[in-house]
Write a protein that holds these residues in place. Structure first.
Motif, PDB file in Angstrom:
ATOM      1  N   GLY A 108       0.820  -1.199   0.000  1.00 43.66           N
ATOM      2  CA  GLY A 108       0.000   0.000   0.000  1.00 43.66           C
ATOM      3  C   GLY A 108       0.858   1.255   0.000  1.00 43.66           C
ATOM      4  O   GLY A 108       1.914   1.315  -0.633  1.00 43.66           O
ATOM      5  N   SER A 109       0.423   2.251   0.751  1.00 44.53           N
ATOM      6  CA  SER A 109       1.110   3.548   0.747  1.00 44.53           C
ATOM      7  C   SER A 109       2.514   3.501   1.330  1.00 44.53           C
ATOM      8  O   SER A 109       3.280   4.453   1.157  1.00 44.53           O
ATOM      9  N   SER A 110       2.877   2.426   2.028  1.00 45.12           N
ATOM     10  CA  SER A 110       4.247   2.343   2.546  1.00 45.12           C
ATOM     11  C   SER A 110       5.259   2.163   1.417  1.00 45.12           C
ATOM     12  O   SER A 110       6.476   2.237   1.648  1.00 45.12           O
ATOM     13  N   PHE A 111       4.767   1.966   0.169  1.00 40.42           N
ATOM     14  CA  PHE A 111       5.651   1.898  -0.991  1.00 40.42           C
ATOM     15  C   PHE A 111       5.977   3.301  -1.523  1.00 40.42           C
ATOM     16  O   PHE A 111       6.954   3.492  -2.247  1.00 40.42           O
ATOM     17  N   LYS A 112       5.175   4.287  -1.154  1.00 44.44           N
ATOM     18  CA  LYS A 112       5.304   5.631  -1.719  1.00 44.44           C
ATOM     19  C   LYS A 112       6.660   6.296  -1.497  1.00 44.44           C
ATOM     20  O   LYS A 112       7.093   7.097  -2.329  1.00 44.44           O
ATOM     21  N   PRO A 113       7.377   6.040  -0.385  1.00 41.79           N
ATOM     22  CA  PRO A 113       8.697   6.665  -0.250  1.00 41.79           C
ATOM     23  C   PRO A 113       9.647   6.376  -1.407  1.00 41.79           C
ATOM     24  O   PRO A 113      10.485   7.231  -1.741  1.00 41.79           O
ATOM     25  N   TYR A 114       9.529   5.227  -2.045  1.00 37.65           N
ATOM     26  CA  TYR A 114      10.376   4.954  -3.214  1.00 37.65           C
ATOM     27  C   TYR A 114       9.986   5.878  -4.377  1.00 37.65           C
ATOM     28  O   TYR A 114      10.831   6.297  -5.162  1.00 37.65           O
ATOM     29  N   VAL A 115       8.699   6.185  -4.473  1.00 40.11           N
ATOM     30  CA  VAL A 115       8.215   7.090  -5.527  1.00 40.11           C
ATOM     31  C   VAL A 115       8.735   8.497  -5.274  1.00 40.11           C
ATOM     32  O   VAL A 115       9.264   9.157  -6.189  1.00 40.11           O
ATOM     33  N   TYR A 116       8.598   8.970  -4.044  1.00 37.93           N
ATOM     34  CA  TYR A 116       9.043  10.327  -3.725  1.00 37.93           C
ATOM     35  C   TYR A 116      10.563  10.444  -3.815  1.00 37.93           C
ATOM     36  O   TYR A 116      11.082  11.498  -4.212  1.00 37.93           O
ATOM     37  N   THR A 154       2.158  20.539  -1.510  1.00 37.20           N
ATOM     38  CA  THR A 154       3.581  20.240  -1.664  1.00 37.20           C
ATOM     39  C   THR A 154       3.776  18.726  -1.589  1.00 37.20           C
ATOM     40  O   THR A 154       2.894  17.994  -1.119  1.00 37.20           O
ATOM     41  N   LEU A 155       4.940  18.274  -2.004  1.00 36.43           N
ATOM     42  CA  LEU A 155       5.220  16.836  -1.910  1.00 36.43           C
ATOM     43  C   LEU A 155       5.200  16.385  -0.452  1.00 36.43           C
ATOM     44  O   LEU A 155       4.743  15.277  -0.142  1.00 36.43           O
ATOM     45  N   THR A 156       5.693  17.230   0.448  1.00 34.62           N
ATOM     46  CA  THR A 156       5.690  16.872   1.870  1.00 34.62           C
ATOM     47  C   THR A 156       4.271  16.724   2.386  1.00 34.62           C
ATOM     48  O   THR A 156       3.953  15.766   3.110  1.00 34.62           O
ATOM     49  N   ALA A 273      13.852  11.818   4.945  1.00 31.84           N
ATOM     50  CA  ALA A 273      13.630  11.638   6.386  1.00 31.84           C
ATOM     51  C   ALA A 273      12.836  12.814   6.952  1.00 31.84           C
ATOM     52  O   ALA A 273      11.943  12.636   7.778  1.00 31.84           O
ATOM     53  N   GLY A 274      13.169  14.021   6.493  1.00 33.59           N
ATOM     54  CA  GLY A 274      12.429  15.188   6.942  1.00 33.59           C
ATOM     55  C   GLY A 274      10.969  15.120   6.547  1.00 33.59           C
ATOM     56  O   GLY A 274      10.075  15.402   7.347  1.00 33.59           O
ATOM     57  N   MET A 275      10.706  14.725   5.299  1.00 32.38           N
ATOM     58  CA  MET A 275       9.328  14.594   4.835  1.00 32.38           C
ATOM     59  C   MET A 275       8.575  13.519   5.622  1.00 32.38           C
ATOM     60  O   MET A 275       7.442  13.717   6.065  1.00 32.38           O
ATOM     61  N   MET A 276       9.232  12.381   5.816  1.00 35.15           N
ATOM     62  CA  MET A 276       8.574  11.250   6.474  1.00 35.15           C
ATOM     63  C   MET A 276       8.397  11.476   7.975  1.00 35.15           C
ATOM     64  O   MET A 276       7.544  10.837   8.608  1.00 35.15           O
ATOM     65  N   SER A 277       9.176  12.397   8.551  1.00 31.25           N
ATOM     66  CA  SER A 277       8.986  12.695   9.973  1.00 31.25           C
ATOM     67  C   SER A 277       7.631  13.353  10.207  1.00 31.25           C
ATOM     68  O   SER A 277       7.034  13.206  11.284  1.00 31.25           O
ATOM     69  N   HIS A 278       7.118  14.073   9.200  1.00 32.53           N
ATOM     70  CA  HIS A 278       5.804  14.698   9.334  1.00 32.53           C
ATOM     71  C   HIS A 278       4.682  13.659   9.362  1.00 32.53           C
ATOM     72  O   HIS A 278       3.613  13.913   9.912  1.00 32.53           O
ATOM     73  N   VAL A 279       4.935  12.501   8.748  1.00 30.15           N
ATOM     74  CA  VAL A 279       3.938  11.425   8.791  1.00 30.15           C
ATOM     75  C   VAL A 279       3.709  10.990  10.236  1.00 30.15           C
ATOM     76  O   VAL A 279       2.585  10.700  10.648  1.00 30.15           O
ATOM     77  N   GLY A 297       8.605   7.664   9.125  1.00 30.21           N
ATOM     78  CA  GLY A 297       8.125   6.406   8.544  1.00 30.21           C
ATOM     79  C   GLY A 297       6.937   6.635   7.655  1.00 30.21           C
ATOM     80  O   GLY A 297       6.594   7.763   7.297  1.00 30.21           O
ATOM     81  N   LYS A 298       6.286   5.528   7.294  1.00 29.23           N
ATOM     82  CA  LYS A 298       5.119   5.614   6.420  1.00 29.23           C
ATOM     83  C   LYS A 298       4.152   4.478   6.731  1.00 29.23           C
ATOM     84  O   LYS A 298       4.567   3.320   6.880  1.00 29.23           O
ATOM     85  N   THR A 299       2.882   4.834   6.780  1.00 31.66           N
ATOM     86  CA  THR A 299       1.825   3.838   6.941  1.00 31.66           C
ATOM     87  C   THR A 299       1.432   3.282   5.579  1.00 31.66           C
ATOM     88  O   THR A 299       1.737   3.859   4.543  1.00 31.66           O
ATOM     89  N   GLY A 300       0.725   2.171   5.606  1.00 31.23           N
ATOM     90  CA  GLY A 300       0.202   1.586   4.377  1.00 31.23           C
ATOM     91  C   GLY A 300      -1.073   0.815   4.660  1.00 31.23           C
ATOM     92  O   GLY A 300      -1.139   0.069   5.647  1.00 31.23           O
TER      93      GLY A 300
END
Length: 455
Positions: A108-116, A154-156, A273-279, A297-300
């Motif tokens: 699920g969405s936990s794959f999105k960090p590879y996209v970003y 924004t992407l973040t 890491a900065g972007m994912m810290s907001h998650v 991190g990222k949820t999915g």
């Protein structure tokens, strides 16, 4: 730590996997070795292992029935790739199938960090904007979790809110200029995921950017190491050292094992890491907040709620958590921000006890939160995910209470003087201001290293 496999509490999923790794390793030894009895030291941390087992059992025992979830798996590793804990299922005695290494599930969405990450490697920045609006590839039109759109983000912000449309639009933008832009963009995303360490098949489908292709918990979790590890990918491993029965050193991971690989620039890793810290701090994973320890991190969550994930990291460890059912049946609206994020939090809280808390590049060194601030953040309005605990239900008493309140509101509305604003026609609130994200988390981290992080 010596482990007796006859003990019913022994980490059997971990030991099965470590034995398979050792068996493959022995095949690489010189044929001059006639020794077939070895003493092997592994990376397992029994405190973390027990914490992982207990966290999963506690969540499934308390909330599994409500969520219609029967299984879970987790992997915790250090930034060298050494696996400190592994749980491959709820009960090894009932099922020896290791869901951490062998189960193929949609991330699920936990794959999105590879996209970003792919986007940042191709000229985008955390502050780059994109329109969250309808998009179709052929007859497939992705939908956001709330079946609504946010306009320009924004992407973040898109990653924080786990917006589905944006990664799909990014995949198209990444292939701009090619005959089939979406397909070309997805090829770039797959290439980046491979560098991170994803080795499972990733078939080319339009929904690949939002995590439709299957992975396993081990590879997906350890792939995230590149973010806190300044862009260096590592190989997940159990074996640290091999000696003969007589005590002679045969093999040592830091000397003979595969070395870390620089797969992305350190600045891109810091920005991610900065972007994912907001998650974690304000997005879908607030249940994962650790007091005084910077985390990202990222949820999915997958279609029909079949899979729920959280993959997160600190400056010390990474951890991946999955919940679902072996028969692929749906859970009762379980999201990655509920049991997975809470399980990750409970494991990491134990894992970080008594150790030096390392700085998380792109986020900072962390600061001890004031008493009660974790609870207040967790209680803030959620963007997508529901919190840990049983799914929300309304009792008969609750229904009666709401009916009573509705009648009271109707009576109150009748007494509002003419010209005054009633409950139902108040002026709409001012639009929410854009979050003040820095242009680059890498540069912002350097500039603000001496100041407390904004709460």
């Amino acid at each position: 730590t010596a482990v007796d496999r006859r003990d019913e509490n022994s980490p059997n999923y971990y030991l099965d996997w470590a034995f398979d790794e050792m068996r493959k390793l022995v095949d690489t030894f010189p044929r001059s070795y006639t020794e077939r009895v070895f003493v092997v030291r592994t990376a397992i941390d029994m405190n973390v292992q027990h914490a992982a087992e207990e966290a999963i059992e506690n969540q499934l025992r308390q909330f599994g029935r409500d969520y219609h979830a029967t299984q879970a798996a987790t992997v915790v590793a250090d930034l060298d790739g050494g696996v400190r804990a592994m749980v491959g299922g709820r009960d090894y005695g009932a099922s020896q199938f290791n869901r951490a290494t062998d189960a193929m599930r949609q991330p699920g969405s936990s794959f999105k960090p590879y996209v970003y990450t792919t986007a940042l490697l191709n000229g985008f920045k955390p502050t780059s904007t994109i329109v969250d609006g309808p998009v179709c590839i052929g007859n497939w039109c992705p939908q956001n979790y709330g079946h609504s759109y946010s306009g320009t983000v924004t992407l973040t912000q898109a990653l924080t809110r786990s917006i589905n449309v944006v990664p799909v639009k990014l995949s198209i933008a990444l292939g701009k200029g090619e005959k089939n832009p979406a397909k070309a963009g997805r090829a770039k995303i797959v290439a980046v995921a491979r560098k991170f360490g994803i080795v499972t098949p990733l078939p080319d489908t339009p929904s690949l950017p939002i995590g439709a292709d299957e992975v396993n918990v081990l590879e997906h979790a350890v792939a995230y190491v590149a973010f806190p590890n300044k862009g260096k990918a590592v190989t997940p491993h159990a074996v640290l050292e091999v000696r003969t029965g007589a005590g002679d050193l045969v093999w040592r991971y830091d000397r003979d094992g595969p070395k870390p690989r620089q797969i992305i620039p350190a600045s891109v890793a810091a920005d991610m890491a900065g972007m994912m810290s907001h998650v974690v701090s304000e997005g879908t994973a607030r249940r994962a907040i650790l007091d005084g320890i910077p985390a990202a991190g990222k949820t999915g969550t997958t279609n029909a709620y079949r899979d729920a994930w959280f993959v997160g990291y600190t400056g010390n460890f990474i951890g991946g958590v999955w919940y679902g059912n072996d028969d692929y049946s749906s859970t009762n609206r379980m999201t990655g921000g509920s049991l997975p994020a809470k399980t990750w939090h409970d494991i990491m809280e134990i894992a970080h006890q008594g150790i030096e808390i390392k700085e998380l590049t792109g986020v900072g060194a962390g600061q001890k939160l004031p008493k009660g601030s974790v609870a207040s953040v967790t209680a803030a309005p959620k963007i997508l995910d529901v919190g840990a605990g049983p799914p929300p239900t309304l009792t008969r008493r609750g229904v009666n209470t709401l009916v009573h309140i509705e009648k009271e509101m109707d009576e109150t509305a009748k007494t509002v003087p003419v010209g005054k604003t009633s409950i139902n026609d108040r002026a709409p609130p001012a639009p929410h201001a854009a979050l003040p994200f820095p242009d680059s988390f890498a540069s912002a981290n350097d500039a603000t290293a001496s100041t407390p992080p904004k709460k």
